[in-house]
Design a protein around this motif. Structure first.
Motif, mmCIF file in Angstrom:
data_model
loop_
_atom_site.group_PDB
_atom_site.id
_atom_site.type_symbol
_atom_site.label_atom_id
_atom_site.label_comp_id
_atom_site.label_asym_id
_atom_site.label_seq_id
_atom_site.Cartn_x
_atom_site.Cartn_y
_atom_site.Cartn_z
ATOM 1 N N ILE A 52 -34.173 -15.886 49.626
ATOM 2 C CA ILE A 52 -33.120 -15.346 50.488
ATOM 3 C C ILE A 52 -33.382 -15.891 51.882
ATOM 4 O O ILE A 52 -34.452 -15.667 52.458
ATOM 5 N N THR A 53 -32.423 -16.626 52.433
ATOM 6 C CA THR A 53 -32.570 -17.242 53.745
ATOM 7 C C THR A 53 -31.672 -16.536 54.755
ATOM 8 O O THR A 53 -30.475 -16.370 54.518
ATOM 9 N N VAL A 54 -32.258 -16.111 55.871
ATOM 10 C CA VAL A 54 -31.494 -15.428 56.920
ATOM 11 C C VAL A 54 -31.841 -16.024 58.279
ATOM 12 O O VAL A 54 -32.944 -16.542 58.482
ATOM 13 N N SER A 55 -30.891 -15.933 59.187
ATOM 14 C CA SER A 55 -31.117 -16.345 60.574
ATOM 15 C C SER A 55 -31.146 -15.109 61.456
ATOM 16 O O SER A 55 -30.470 -14.114 61.174
ATOM 17 N N VAL A 183 -38.229 -11.598 63.966
ATOM 18 C CA VAL A 183 -38.787 -11.526 62.609
ATOM 19 C C VAL A 183 -38.454 -10.184 61.967
ATOM 20 O O VAL A 183 -38.067 -10.115 60.790
ATOM 21 N N ASP A 184 -38.601 -9.093 62.721
ATOM 22 C CA ASP A 184 -38.267 -7.763 62.190
ATOM 23 C C ASP A 184 -36.789 -7.682 61.808
ATOM 24 O O ASP A 184 -36.432 -7.125 60.759
ATOM 25 N N ASN A 208 -38.738 -20.956 60.493
ATOM 26 C CA ASN A 208 -38.411 -22.080 61.365
ATOM 27 C C ASN A 208 -37.957 -21.535 62.719
ATOM 28 O O ASN A 208 -37.024 -20.736 62.794
ATOM 29 N N GLU A 209 -38.618 -21.981 63.785
ATOM 30 C CA GLU A 209 -38.290 -21.538 65.141
ATOM 31 C C GLU A 209 -37.419 -22.577 65.822
ATOM 32 O O GLU A 209 -37.775 -23.756 65.885
ATOM 33 N N GLN A 251 -34.778 -17.600 68.588
ATOM 34 C CA GLN A 251 -33.925 -17.823 67.417
ATOM 35 C C GLN A 251 -34.771 -18.401 66.286
ATOM 36 O O GLN A 251 -35.493 -19.380 66.500
ATOM 37 N N ILE A 252 -34.677 -17.800 65.101
ATOM 38 C CA ILE A 252 -35.481 -18.241 63.973
ATOM 39 C C ILE A 252 -34.641 -18.223 62.696
ATOM 40 O O ILE A 252 -33.581 -17.580 62.624
ATOM 41 N N THR A 253 -35.129 -18.944 61.674
ATOM 42 C CA THR A 253 -34.589 -18.904 60.327
ATOM 43 C C THR A 253 -35.755 -18.616 59.384
ATOM 44 O O THR A 253 -36.793 -19.276 59.481
#
Length: 260
Positions: A52-55, A183-184, A208-209, A251-253
């Motif tokens: 599961i990929t989220v941004s 991250v949270d 990924n940052e 911002q991260i993924t």
């Protein structure tokens, strides 16, 4: 999408091989039995793509405590030489004033020297006079002394204030806090998606940052301008400074595994 690898199973049992350890009839019966009990293919599931990929993006606001000022010293004269001399005199006066206020030379930068003629285009491109400018950048100024420094530097010969930039010496700490919040937030999003999809959320596989905007970052040490400043000289005519707040964003993924 799940990947499937199909591996054919070939029954390589010959009468000659079986004859070596049993009778022809027994070999025939054994071969028939093995052929009936073994599958014709084996399916191997590849679960590496089950993620599961989220941004996520989070912000931290901080009150700036440092400023960077950019002044311009501009002069005009009938000749190029006279213009350069006048500019040099005004520039030296500004620089000496800044240093007299306890601002270190490392925090003062001169740049963008420019000398050019001004023309009368209505009279055959006749030279009217010459104009020269030089830029002075002053860094690491405490916020509470910006207004007075602007007013006093203009009095000393700077005739243009090009920019005032607000910075924070607490940028790194604030950015790290924004990363933790991101991250949270990503984990909360992924949990909702997992529950909606009828599966369980596993551990983090990859983060990924995105490249952060570091324009609000200031050096940890800065000029002790207040040490050379006589507080009694502050006047009502000093420029009013309201720095507000700086937005520090992370911002991260994140890829989460799907647990089984």
């Amino acid at each position: 999408m799940k990947k499937q690898v199909v591996i054919p199973i070939l029954t390589l049992i010959t009468s000659a091989a079986l004859t070596a350890c049993t009778s022809p009839q027994a070999a025939h019966d054994l071969g028939a039995s093995l052929g009936a009990s073994m599958p014709t293919s084996i399916k191997i599931e590849d679960t590496s793509s089950q993620v599961i990929t989220v941004s996520s993006s989070q912000e931290v606001y901080v009150v700036p405590d440092i400023a960077q000022l950019v002044f311009c010293v501009s002069t005009k004269a009938a000749t190029a030489q006279e213009c350069q001399q006048l500019n040099s005199k005004s520039l030296d006066q500004v620089l000496e004033y800044l240093k007299s206020q306890g601002i270190s030379e490392e925090s003062i930068q001169t740049s963008d020297y420019n000398l050019e003629p001004n023309y009368d285009w209505n009279n055959g491109r006749t030279i009217i006079d010459y104009e020269m400018s030089a830029r002075v950048t002053v860094s690491q100024i405490p916020i509470d002394q910006v207004g007075e420094l602007i007013t006093s530097t203009v009095k000393q010969g700077a005739n243009r204030v090009e920019s005032v930039s607000y910075l924070s010496s607490q940028y790194e700490q604030s950015y790290q806090e924004a990363l933790k919040r991101a991250v949270d937030s990503a984990r909360e999003k992924a949990q909702v998606l997992a529950e909606a999809g009828g599966c369980n959320l596993g551990p983090v596989i990859h983060i990924n940052e995105s490249m952060p905007d570091t324009s609000a970052r200031a050096m940890q040490s800065y000029t002790n301008y207040s040490a050379a400043r006589d507080m009694a000289t502050a006047k009502e005519e000093d420029m009013a400074v309201m720095p507000g707040q700086l937005k520090i964003q992370a911002q991260i993924t994140v890829d989460f595994a799907v647990a089984h």
